[in-house]
Design a protein around this motif. Structure first.
Motif, short mmCIF file in Angstrom:
data_model
loop_
_atom_site.label_atom_id
_atom_site.label_comp_id
_atom_site.label_asym_id
_atom_site.label_seq_id
_atom_site.Cartn_x
_atom_site.Cartn_y
_atom_site.Cartn_z
N GLY A 46 0.77 -1.24 0.00
CA GLY A 46 0.00 0.00 0.00
C GLY A 46 0.80 1.29 0.00
O GLY A 46 0.24 2.38 -0.07
N LYS A 47 2.14 1.16 0.11
CA LYS A 47 2.96 2.37 0.11
C LYS A 47 4.08 2.27 -0.92
O LYS A 47 4.72 1.22 -1.03
N PRO A 48 4.37 3.37 -1.61
CA PRO A 48 5.57 3.39 -2.44
C PRO A 48 6.82 3.39 -1.55
O PRO A 48 6.75 3.79 -0.39
N ILE A 49 7.93 2.94 -2.11
CA ILE A 49 9.13 2.68 -1.30
C ILE A 49 10.27 3.61 -1.73
O ILE A 49 10.56 3.73 -2.93
N PHE A 50 10.91 4.21 -0.74
CA PHE A 50 11.92 5.23 -0.99
C PHE A 50 13.17 4.91 -0.20
O PHE A 50 13.12 4.73 1.02
N ILE A 51 14.30 4.80 -0.89
CA ILE A 51 15.56 4.47 -0.22
C ILE A 51 16.50 5.67 -0.26
O ILE A 51 16.77 6.21 -1.34
N ILE A 52 16.95 6.08 0.90
CA ILE A 52 17.92 7.16 0.97
C ILE A 52 19.31 6.52 0.98
O ILE A 52 19.69 5.86 1.95
N MET A 53 20.00 6.69 -0.13
CA MET A 53 21.30 6.01 -0.30
C MET A 53 22.43 7.01 -0.09
O MET A 53 22.63 7.94 -0.88
N LYS A 54 23.18 6.80 0.97
CA LYS A 54 24.32 7.69 1.24
C LYS A 54 25.48 7.29 0.34
O LYS A 54 25.89 6.13 0.32
N THR A 55 25.95 8.28 -0.41
CA THR A 55 27.12 8.03 -1.26
C THR A 55 28.07 9.22 -1.15
O THR A 55 27.71 10.27 -0.61
N GLU A 56 29.24 9.04 -1.71
CA GLU A 56 30.18 10.16 -1.86
C GLU A 56 30.36 10.39 -3.35
O GLU A 56 30.66 9.45 -4.10
N MET A 57 30.16 11.63 -3.77
CA MET A 57 30.44 11.96 -5.16
C MET A 57 31.92 11.65 -5.45
O MET A 57 32.79 11.95 -4.63
N GLY A 58 32.17 11.00 -6.57
CA GLY A 58 33.55 10.73 -6.97
C GLY A 58 34.19 9.51 -6.34
O GLY A 58 35.35 9.20 -6.65
N GLU A 59 33.47 8.80 -5.43
CA GLU A 59 34.00 7.61 -4.77
C GLU A 59 34.56 6.60 -5.78
O GLU A 59 33.91 6.32 -6.78
N PRO A 60 35.75 6.04 -5.57
CA PRO A 60 36.66 6.17 -4.44
C PRO A 60 37.93 6.93 -4.82
O PRO A 60 38.96 6.74 -4.17
N ILE A 61 37.89 7.76 -5.83
CA ILE A 61 39.11 8.42 -6.31
C ILE A 61 39.51 9.51 -5.31
O ILE A 61 38.72 10.45 -5.09
N ASP A 62 40.70 9.42 -4.78
CA ASP A 62 41.05 10.26 -3.60
C ASP A 62 40.92 11.76 -3.87
O ASP A 62 40.51 12.51 -3.00
#
Lengths: 281, 318
Positions: A233-249
């Motif tokens: 009965g509900k749509p599903i939403f995932i908050i995905m933590k990422t780092e832009m540019g991962e993993p290039i230092d």
């Protein structure tokens, strides 16, 4: 089905593809592409039931929509590596007469792309429409969508969030790339909407999950858990933590790599951090 | 001059509602979406008959266009309904990217187009929509002239694969085209054969042009009258054939001169058959509140304006 190590290897190769494509085209968006590489690899090599012998309607398949179309290098690499089109075609990215347009498009009939995206804020609505069509067609497979966090500043997303909850569109799993960066700076500096996305989307009536976008096992587990909410009965939403540019230092966590191509020496330095796992195109 | 019998006086939006209802019964893939204007768009019948295929989206037109594009991916044939203003200008980029560029089988159905929306005023009286839509590659643009033609067009566009903009209006107007006609997209309709001048008219201006042609016939002027219901793709062959015959052209539409039917015809004639043209259209101004009749008169879209345009073009023809 790939195991975790295999998925990580594919994701590493996908990242090499991204850097080489953007370098080759001398333009494009490496930051978000690198950041979402683990997620999209998991989706296409583990999570979704899909057929690289592409059909537009995706009948009886899980289908994916990319709303933040600027991370097209990632999308194209994953599609090619999944068998949708020849891997060698990645070298035509952003070039004249290529099927690999700067932002994803259907006009050149690139297998795997179902709608144009790039003008932000539109993909969520399209994905919800496709989910409704699946329901009408009695198709039990799911619709997946990925959007950027800066993108949620577009008002159409809030119309779509409202609609999907109201109409109980519970066969869609939307993931937001919560990297906190956009072109002009951090999302908090540019338009501070990022620190309570959960509260906002939950208030609209969505089921919320959290995911670490750089932990392959966590991605697989979270996507499995998300599927347990389908049909409730509900749509599903995932908050995905990422780092832009991962993993290039020298790229990680900086909005500076949102939309610029690496130089020859940047590329060399970056690729040195990503040993080839499959084979470069 | 042929005499046209008025069957009844009805609004074109009701033709849309009737067409959608009839279509819903025979084509299970047709779905309808509406942005809080179900009654105004006459979509109530479809909603009642097929509640599972009707989607109320609320006052959220951008989302409606995106939803429709997504549903088309799943082989549905979505008909979106709202006023012409909110069907086009408000959602231009959504239509451009998700529908036109992506070539989705979405039917954008737009009521209350033009000045005849009336008292609500210029905020709602869009006169630019034909231009906005015809500029988009892949988009077909249709503007029927009466109830029966709108109903037929509504049904016909389901059998055409691709994006369509279907434009109709609010007020009751003479309904004179045949009931249960076959609607052929892109086919101009020759309403009256004539020899002195051709009037190419679309939408509500078709009946105005018929009345103008009666008056002109009394003055001994023989009018060839052609109904252009499909502005894009334009029936170039029909336009060129008639222009070659009469060598004097008047275009008539409830739209801005910029971007409308007249603009398309002028482009064609300038490139292929330079011909004197006069245009009956709104000339680079917004409308205002008033009754439809008052507005059509004030903004130069009435029967007398068509007559005057014919006289001007005939003077130029020499």
């Amino acid at each position: 089905m790939a195991d975790i190590t295999q998925l990580q290897q594919i994701a590493t190769q996908v990242r090499r593809d991204i850097l080489r494509m953007v370098h080759g085209a001398k333009s494009g968006h490496p930051g978000g592409s690198l950041g979402c590489a683990d997620f999209l690899t998991a989706l296409y090599f583990k999570v979704m039931k899909h057929n690289p012998d592409f059909s537009m309607n995706g009948k009886d398949e899980d289908i994916f929509f990319l709303s933040n179309g600027h991370i097209s290098p990632l999308f194209y690499s994953v599609l090619a590596r999944s068998g949708y089109f020849p891997i060698q075609e990645l070298k035509t990215f952003r070039m004249l007469n290529s099927r690999l347009q700067g932002h994803p498009a259907t006009a050149e009939h690139l297998p795997g792309v179902r709608v144009a995206s790039g003008s932000l804020g539109q993909g969520l609505s399209v994905a919800i429409g496709a989910a409704l069509a699946k329901k009408l067609n009695g198709d039990k497979q799911l619709v997946y969508a990925l959007m950027g966090d800066g993108e949620i500043q577009e008002g159409q997303n809030w119309e779509a969030l409202m609609f999907a909850a109201h109409h109980k569109v519970d066969n869609i799993i939307v993931t937001i790339d919560y990297n906190g960066q956009q072109i002009d700076g951090s999302t908090m500096e540019v338009m501070g909407i990022g620190n309570d996305i959960e509260a906002k989307v939950k208030a609209f009536g969505w089921e919320i999950l959290h995911m670490n976008g750089h932990d392959m096992q966590n991605i697989i587990d979270t996507m499995s858990k998300a599927k347990t909410f389908v049909g409730k009965g509900k749509p599903i939403f995932i908050i995905m933590k990422t780092e832009m540019g991962e993993p290039i230092d020298f790229m990680v966590g900086s909005h500076k790599w949102h939309g610029i191509a690496p130089s020859d020496s940047d590329l060399e330095k970056a690729l040195a951090q990503l040993p080839s796992t499959l084979e470069d195109y | 001059m042929k005499k046209f019998e008025v069957i009844n006086v009805k609004d074109t939006r009701s033709g849309f509602g009737a067409g959608l209802s009839e279509l819903g019964k025979k084509n299970p893939n047709v779905v309808a979406l509406c942005a809080d204007l179900t009654g105004s768009l006459k979509m109530d019948a479809f909603q009642k008959e097929h509640p599972e295929r009707f989607f109320q989206v609320g006052i959220a037109e951008a989302n409606m266009i995106g939803l429709a594009a997504g549903m088309a991916i799943g082989d549905k044939i979505p008909y979106t309904g709202t006023f012409a203003n909110f069907s086009t200008g408000r959602v231009y980029d959504q239509i451009r990217q998700s529908v036109a560029y992506s070539n989705k089988n979405v039917k954008i159905c737009a009521s209350h187009a033009g000045l005849t929306l009336g008292e609500d005023g210029a905020t709602h009286q869009i006169l630019e929509d034909i231009g906005l839509m015809k500029m988009l590659p892949n988009m077909t643009v249709i503007n029927p002239c009466d109830y029966n033609q709108t109903k037929a067009a509504t049904i016909a566009i389901a059998d055409y694969e691709g994006p369509v903009y279907l434009r109709f209006g609010r007020p009751a107007v003479p309904n004179f085209t045949p009931e249960n006609q076959t609607f052929e997209i892109g086919k101009a309709l020759l309403l009256n054969e004539g020899s002195d001048v051709t009037i190419f008219a679309t939408g509500h201006l078709v009946w105005k042009s018929i009345e103008a042609a009666y008056l002109l016939a009394e003055k001994g002027i023989s009018v060839e009258l052609i109904n252009i219901h499909t502005i894009k793709p334009l029936d170039k062959e029909a336009v060129l054939k008639s222009a070659q015959k009469t060598r004097a052209v008047v275009t008539a539409e409830e739209h801005q001169m910029n971007g409308g039917l007249g603009d398309s015809i002028c482009q064609l004639l300038a490139l292929q058959m330079p011909t004197p043209v006069e245009m009956v259209a709104v000339n680079d101004t917004f409308g205002e509140s008033g009754t439809p009749d008052q507005l059509m008169k004030k903004y130069g879209l009435d029967v007398q304006d068509v007559v005057a345009a014919v006289e001007r073009v005939l003077a130029r023809k020499g």
